[in-house]
Design a protein around this motif. Structure first.
Motif, mmCIF file in Angstrom:
data_model
loop_
_atom_site.group_PDB
_atom_site.id
_atom_site.type_symbol
_atom_site.label_atom_id
_atom_site.label_comp_id
_atom_site.label_asym_id
_atom_site.label_seq_id
_atom_site.Cartn_x
_atom_site.Cartn_y
_atom_site.Cartn_z
ATOM 1 N N MET A 186 0.835 -1.201 0.000
ATOM 2 C CA MET A 186 0.000 0.000 0.000
ATOM 3 C C MET A 186 0.874 1.258 0.000
ATOM 4 S SD MET A 186 -3.086 0.991 2.630
ATOM 5 C CE MET A 186 -4.097 -0.407 2.163
ATOM 6 N N ALA A 187 1.934 1.249 0.782
ATOM 7 C CA ALA A 187 2.844 2.402 0.818
ATOM 8 C C ALA A 187 3.460 2.643 -0.557
ATOM 9 C CB ALA A 187 3.926 2.181 1.873
ATOM 10 N N THR A 188 3.809 1.574 -1.246
ATOM 11 C CA THR A 188 4.370 1.695 -2.591
ATOM 12 C C THR A 188 3.349 2.288 -3.557
ATOM 13 O OG1 THR A 188 5.862 -0.152 -2.194
ATOM 14 C CG2 THR A 188 5.428 0.413 -4.499
ATOM 15 N N ILE A 189 2.124 1.809 -3.499
ATOM 16 C CA ILE A 189 1.050 2.327 -4.361
ATOM 17 C C ILE A 189 0.836 3.806 -4.092
ATOM 18 C CG2 ILE A 189 -1.459 2.222 -4.797
ATOM 19 C CD1 ILE A 189 0.257 -0.072 -6.068
ATOM 20 N N LEU A 190 0.781 4.170 -2.826
ATOM 21 C CA LEU A 190 0.558 5.577 -2.475
ATOM 22 C C LEU A 190 1.688 6.464 -3.000
ATOM 23 C CD1 LEU A 190 -0.786 5.070 1.141
ATOM 24 C CD2 LEU A 190 -2.048 6.097 -0.770
ATOM 25 N N ARG A 191 2.898 6.016 -2.835
ATOM 26 C CA ARG A 191 4.063 6.800 -3.284
ATOM 27 C C ARG A 191 4.140 6.860 -4.808
ATOM 28 N NH1 ARG A 191 8.697 3.588 -2.000
ATOM 29 N NH2 ARG A 191 8.373 2.788 -4.092
ATOM 30 N N ASP A 192 4.071 5.704 -5.455
ATOM 31 C CA ASP A 192 4.343 5.636 -6.895
ATOM 32 C C ASP A 192 3.156 6.004 -7.782
ATOM 33 O OD1 ASP A 192 6.815 4.751 -6.079
ATOM 34 O OD2 ASP A 192 6.526 2.686 -6.745
ATOM 35 N N ALA B 270 3.105 7.521 2.339
ATOM 36 C CA ALA B 270 2.560 7.054 3.612
ATOM 37 C C ALA B 270 3.458 7.511 4.751
ATOM 38 C CB ALA B 270 2.464 5.530 3.612
ATOM 39 N N ILE B 271 2.846 7.908 5.836
ATOM 40 C CA ILE B 271 3.549 8.218 7.071
ATOM 41 C C ILE B 271 3.499 6.991 7.979
ATOM 42 C CG2 ILE B 271 3.601 9.674 9.128
ATOM 43 C CD1 ILE B 271 2.223 11.859 7.385
ATOM 44 N N LYS B 272 2.307 6.379 8.079
ATOM 45 C CA LYS B 272 2.126 5.176 8.899
ATOM 46 C C LYS B 272 0.900 4.438 8.385
ATOM 47 C CE LYS B 272 2.908 2.550 12.525
ATOM 48 N NZ LYS B 272 4.089 1.708 12.553
ATOM 49 N N ILE B 273 1.037 3.124 8.231
ATOM 50 C CA ILE B 273 -0.091 2.274 7.842
ATOM 51 C C ILE B 273 -0.166 1.144 8.856
ATOM 52 C CG2 ILE B 273 -1.102 0.788 6.063
ATOM 53 C CD1 ILE B 273 0.540 2.383 3.989
ATOM 54 N N LEU C 96 -1.211 9.560 5.611
ATOM 55 C CA LEU C 96 -0.404 9.901 4.437
ATOM 56 C C LEU C 96 -0.390 11.394 4.207
ATOM 57 C CD1 LEU C 96 -2.592 10.576 1.943
ATOM 58 C CD2 LEU C 96 -2.981 8.137 2.217
ATOM 59 N N LEU C 97 0.528 11.800 3.368
ATOM 60 C CA LEU C 97 0.573 13.183 2.908
ATOM 61 C C LEU C 97 -0.095 13.238 1.541
ATOM 62 C CD1 LEU C 97 4.183 14.241 3.952
ATOM 63 C CD2 LEU C 97 2.020 14.792 5.083
ATOM 64 N N GLU D 254 -7.448 4.434 -5.763
ATOM 65 C CA GLU D 254 -6.221 3.764 -6.198
ATOM 66 C C GLU D 254 -5.688 2.847 -5.098
ATOM 67 O OE1 GLU D 254 -3.109 3.067 -9.076
ATOM 68 O OE2 GLU D 254 -5.145 3.858 -9.211
ATOM 69 N N MET D 255 -5.673 3.345 -3.886
ATOM 70 C CA MET D 255 -5.177 2.568 -2.753
ATOM 71 C C MET D 255 -6.004 1.292 -2.568
ATOM 72 S SD MET D 255 -4.696 3.981 1.186
ATOM 73 C CE MET D 255 -6.144 5.012 1.058
ATOM 74 N N LYS D 256 -7.320 1.418 -2.605
ATOM 75 C CA LYS D 256 -8.183 0.265 -2.375
ATOM 76 C C LYS D 256 -8.207 -0.687 -3.578
ATOM 77 C CE LYS D 256 -12.094 1.164 -0.289
ATOM 78 N NZ LYS D 256 -13.378 1.842 0.008
ATOM 79 N N THR D 257 -8.266 -0.157 -4.782
ATOM 80 C CA THR D 257 -8.321 -1.000 -5.981
ATOM 81 C C THR D 257 -7.059 -1.843 -6.121
ATOM 82 O OG1 THR D 257 -9.772 0.555 -7.125
ATOM 83 C CG2 THR D 257 -8.525 -0.996 -8.495
ATOM 84 N N GLU D 258 -5.906 -1.196 -6.034
ATOM 85 C CA GLU D 258 -4.648 -1.918 -6.247
ATOM 86 C C GLU D 258 -4.360 -2.928 -5.137
ATOM 87 O OE1 GLU D 258 -2.942 -1.949 -9.090
ATOM 88 O OE2 GLU D 258 -4.581 -0.658 -9.781
#
Length: 152
Positions: free
Chosen positions: A36-42, A48-51, A62-63, A76-80
């Motif tokens: 999830m952190a990768t999806i959020l970033r890329d 992500a700050i903390k998940i 997240l920011l 995007e976060m939920k779908t991926e």
């Protein structure tokens, strides 16, 4: 001003469909959070700050990117992650998240508190269910919820 700047911290909360405890064991959750952190970033430029979370729901601090709408980041976060989870185990082939989510603004002065809150989810949920927690988060943020539509 020629440069656009923004720092908007958002605390997302969403559960598995019908709050089924499908995010077990802990190793699966840890892999999910990393993905999830990768999806959020890329994918949506929202680091992500903390998940964290427990077997039936996730918290993501997240920011928020200034380039993507809040709803697009959530989708995007939920779908991926849903696609990824379906490939992890036979029992997850029909996995889905609840259709909605909560998104709460977090001031700079409260980021550390929210990080600790997310890190302590296991302990927190020995005393409170997801529904109770979500109701309380909404109350604290001045959001009224309609119980007929918030759960699925």
């Amino acid at each position: 001003m020629s440069q656009s700047l923004a720092k908007v911290a958002i605390h997302f909360v969403f559960s598995t469909k019908h709050r089924k405890p499908l995010l077990d064991p802990l190793e699966l959750r840890e892999q999910l959070y990393a993905y999830m952190a990768t999806i959020l970033r890329d994918n949506v430029d929202s680091p992500a700050i903390k998940i964290g979370g427990v077997e039936d729901h996730v918290h993501a601090l997240l920011l928020l990117s200034r380039k993507f709408a809040l709803a697009d980041v959530a989708q995007e976060m939920k779908t991926e992650t849903s696609k990824w989870l379906k490939k992890q185990a036979t029992g997850l082939k029909s996995f889905s998240w609840q259709s909605g989510y909560g998104a709460f603004s977090v001031s700079e002065s409260n980021i550390d508190d929210v990080k600790r809150y997310i890190a302590n989810q296991q302990e927190h949920h020995r005393k409170m269910t997801f529904k109770e927690e979500f109701r309380e988060l909404c109350r604290r943020h001045g959001l009224e919820i309609d119980e007929r539509y918030v759960w699925d």
